[in-house]
Design an enzyme around this catalytic site. Structure first.
Site, PDB file in Angstrom:
ATOM      1  CG  ASN A 275      -0.713  -0.237   2.423  1.00  0.00           C
ATOM      2  OD1 ASN A 275      -0.404  -1.247   2.640  1.00  0.00           O
ATOM      3  ND2 ASN A 275      -1.320   0.838   3.305  1.00  0.00           N
ATOM      4  CG  ASP A 276      -0.225   4.183   2.785  1.00  0.00           C
ATOM      5  OD1 ASP A 276      -0.995   3.661   2.384  1.00  0.00           O
ATOM      6  OD2 ASP A 276      -0.365   4.589   3.899  1.00  0.00           O
TER       7      ASP A 276
ATOM      8  CD  GLN B 175       2.797   0.936   5.784  1.00  0.00           C
ATOM      9  OE1 GLN B 175       2.098   0.409   6.392  1.00  0.00           O
ATOM     10  NE2 GLN B 175       3.899   1.344   6.209  1.00  0.00           N
TER      11      GLN B 175
ATOM     12  CE1 TYR C 113      -0.163  -0.775  10.123  1.00  0.00           C
ATOM     13  CE2 TYR C 113      -1.855   0.971  11.024  1.00  0.00           C
ATOM     14  CZ  TYR C 113      -1.473  -0.288  10.725  1.00  0.00           C
ATOM     15  OH  TYR C 113      -2.574  -1.136  10.971  1.00  0.00           O
ATOM     16  CB  SER C 114       2.224   5.429   6.458  1.00  0.00           C
ATOM     17  OG  SER C 114       1.801   4.675   5.420  1.00  0.00           O
TER      18      SER C 114
ATOM     19  NE  ARG D 146      -3.772   5.540  10.389  1.00  0.00           N
ATOM     20  CZ  ARG D 146      -4.758   5.380  11.090  1.00  0.00           C
ATOM     21  NH1 ARG D 146      -4.906   5.320  12.480  1.00  0.00           N
ATOM     22  NH2 ARG D 146      -6.051   5.266  10.445  1.00  0.00           N
ATOM     23  CG  ASP D 147      -0.460   7.833   8.418  1.00  0.00           C
ATOM     24  OD1 ASP D 147       0.204   6.736   8.492  1.00  0.00           O
ATOM     25  OD2 ASP D 147      -1.462   7.784   7.577  1.00  0.00           O
TER      26      ASP D 147
ATOM     27  CD  GLU E  48      -5.758   6.337   6.768  1.00  0.00           C
ATOM     28  OE1 GLU E  48      -5.947   6.154   5.740  1.00  0.00           O
ATOM     29  OE2 GLU E  48      -5.749   5.564   7.683  1.00  0.00           O
TER      30      GLU E  48
HETATM   31  C1  FRU Z   1      -3.114   4.661   4.552  1.00  0.00           C
HETATM   32  C2  FRU Z   1      -3.001   3.948   5.855  1.00  0.00           C
HETATM   33  C3  FRU Z   1      -2.061   4.830   6.890  1.00  0.00           C
HETATM   34  C4  FRU Z   1      -1.413   3.663   7.811  1.00  0.00           C
HETATM   35  C5  FRU Z   1      -1.159   2.771   6.750  1.00  0.00           C
HETATM   36  C6  FRU Z   1      -1.061   1.193   7.417  1.00  0.00           C
HETATM   37  O1  FRU Z   1      -3.313   3.887   3.648  1.00  0.00           O
HETATM   38  O2  FRU Z   1      -3.918   3.441   6.437  1.00  0.00           O
HETATM   39  O3  FRU Z   1      -2.950   5.657   7.611  1.00  0.00           O
HETATM   40  O4  FRU Z   1      -0.278   4.219   8.387  1.00  0.00           O
HETATM   41  O5  FRU Z   1      -1.951   2.900   5.609  1.00  0.00           O
HETATM   42  O6  FRU Z   1      -0.844   0.329   6.382  1.00  0.00           O
END
Ligand code: FRU
Length: 467
Positions: free
Chosen positions: A39-40, A56, A99-100, A168-169, A222
């Site tokens: 993902n991200d 991710q 996580y991100s 987060r992030d 996010e």
């Molecule tokens: C966005 C998210 C972030 C998080 C990550 C987890 O897609 O939900 O907020 O850190 O993905 O994989």
């Protein structure tokens, strides 16, 4: 998953990669996970001429799971190297996922900031207020491949008292001799917002201010990025919980930006209206960075959390999701324009002007002198229509149940399209509007057919090589 657990499962990865080899929907000029789920994009940065792309990553599960940071690098944006995951989940503060987060380079050193996710399954915890820890963790590295320690900088208790456990992030930037950290958040009233912390040394962070719109715009924001382009400040973020309004906010979660007036010293700010960055079906969590040539480069995730991907055909082949083409951002007043990075042109074959386009991976360019309306089909299954005021992408025949996405457009001046085996990216009017989507046509030959009331100044296409 710590490094030893990962290394012990590499045989599993080989099996998945065998499956992936036979997949006609694998991508040829986009980054996909080496196996499993992606993902991200995370930690985007350039260091000594090398661009680092972390992401991710769930190596052994194509449908979400424990997150690590996977790692690719590129020097030229057309050849990429794959490395073993950079951050594993191996301390109490990131035990349920790395996580991100982002990278910041200072004095020849990488500073990586990410969210260590910890889930509490104990029933007495309330999901919103105490069900998880989201720890902000720092890793310093001299090379982007190795590090000595993880240091937790902020825990739930350090965030403002009116925050839920969803914080987060982190993204870091420097301004007026201060460092700022931006975090996406959801407060206890279910209002999406951004927290800003301040630091003098990149390690000790003090709460500075919270940013949110005067009217609630979703319950959670996010992946925030505060950036400046041509003197205009923008907050790019991904709001969750925004209701669809006609053709706007049509995806489950949004991906866009607010033009922002922001005075850090006075702690004053003013939001402009939210603008969707991309009108396609599959776009989320974009991250940007400045490269050595001062280009503001954006890469996004061609996917969205919690969207229904159960029928996505690549899952059976052991993988899911991809990153977008890297794009350069420009601003025209309060509007961001996006164009694919110049370097992709090195993937082009000979320029072609004929209508006969049977190649599968192509770039198509239309330049109009006038355009009242226009209709284009690709691969006998993708349809693009402009009716004089609205541009629509229709994936009904190849979008596993998804139908249309649209944008208002006063004039159609040009269209640039990138077709990879299972993705389409459409840039309208030199990046004024973009549509990014995954698509799964039976027949992959581009086979463009077009009609309408228009005059074309130019039509050309190129076959694109695999990178
Ligand atoms: C966005 C998210 C972030 C998080 C990550 C987890 O897609 O939900 O907020 O850190 O993905 O994989």
């Amino acid at each position: 998953m710590n490094k030893t657990e990962y290394l012990n499962r590499l045989d599993e990865q080989k099996k998945i990669q065998e499956l992936m080899k036979g997949d006609k929907y694998t991508l040829n000029f986009h980054l996909i996970p080496p196996s499993g789920w992606l993902n991200d994009p995370n930690g985007l940065c350039q260091f000594n001429g090398v661009n680092h792309i972390y992401y991710q990553y769930t190596p052994f599960d194509a449908t979400w799971g424990m997150k690590l940071w996977g790692h690719y690098t590129t020097e030229d944006w057309i050849t990429y190297k794959e490395y073993e995951p950079f951050i594993f989940s191996d301390i109490e503060d990131d035990r349920d996922g790395v996580y991100s987060g982002s990278a910041f380079i200072k004095n020849n050193e990488f500073y990586f900031y990410y969210t260590g996710n910890v889930k509490h399954t104990d029933k007495k915890y309330d999901y919103i207020s105490a069900g998880r820890e989201q720890n902000t963790i720092l890793i310093k590295s001299k090379d982007g491949f190795t590090y000595k320690e993880k240091k937790t900088l902020l825990k739930n208790i350090d965030y403002p008292k009116n925050m839920s456990c969803h914080v987060r992030d982190p993204q870091i930037f420097e301004k007026n001799d201060n460092y700022y950290m931006v975090l996406g958040a959801r407060d206890l009233d279910d209002i999406g917002c951004i927290l800003i912390y301040q630091s003098k040394d990149l390690e000790n962070w003090d709460y500075h201010m919270t940013l949110t719109t005067p009217e609630k715009f979703g319950y959670m924001w996010e992946c925030p990025n505060i950036i400046e382009i041509s003197g205009q400040t923008f907050l790019i973020c991904c709001p969750q919980g925004v209701e669809q309004q006609g053709i706007d906010y049509a995806n489950i979660y949004q991906c866009g930006y607010f033009p922002l007036e922001l005075d850090f010293e006075k702690k004053e700010y003013k939001f402009g209206d939210f603008i969707e960055l991309d009108r396609g079906f599959d776009i989320y969590a974009p991250q940007t960075f400045l490269d050595g040539n001062n280009r503001r480069i954006l890469i996004g995730w061609m996917g969205i959390p919690d969207a229904d991907y159960t029928n996505q055909p690549t899952i059976d082949k052991g993988w899911q999701h991809a990153l977008t083409l890297p794009r350069e951002l420009k601003a025209n007043g309060k509007k961001i324009y996006q164009l694919p990075l110049e370097e992709y042109k090195k993937l082009r074959g000979e320029v072609q002007k004929t209508l006969d386009c049977s190649a599968e991976n192509v770039e198509l360019n239309f330049e109009f002198t006038t355009c009242k309306n226009f209709n284009l089909t690709l691969r006998d299954s993708i349809s693009l229509t402009y009716d004089g005021s609205v541009f629509t992408l229709d994936l009904e025949k190849c979008g596993f149940g998804r139908k249309t996405r649209s944008v208002k457009l006063k004039n159609l001046i040009d269209i640039q399209i990138f077709l990879d085996n299972s993705s389409i990216e459409i840039f309208l009017n030199s990046g004024e509007e973009v549509f990014t989507s995954r698509c799964y046509s039976k027949n992959l030959e581009a086979n463009p057919k077009f009609s309408g009331e228009y005059t074309l100044n130019d039509f050309k296409w190129y076959e694109l090589k695999k990178f």
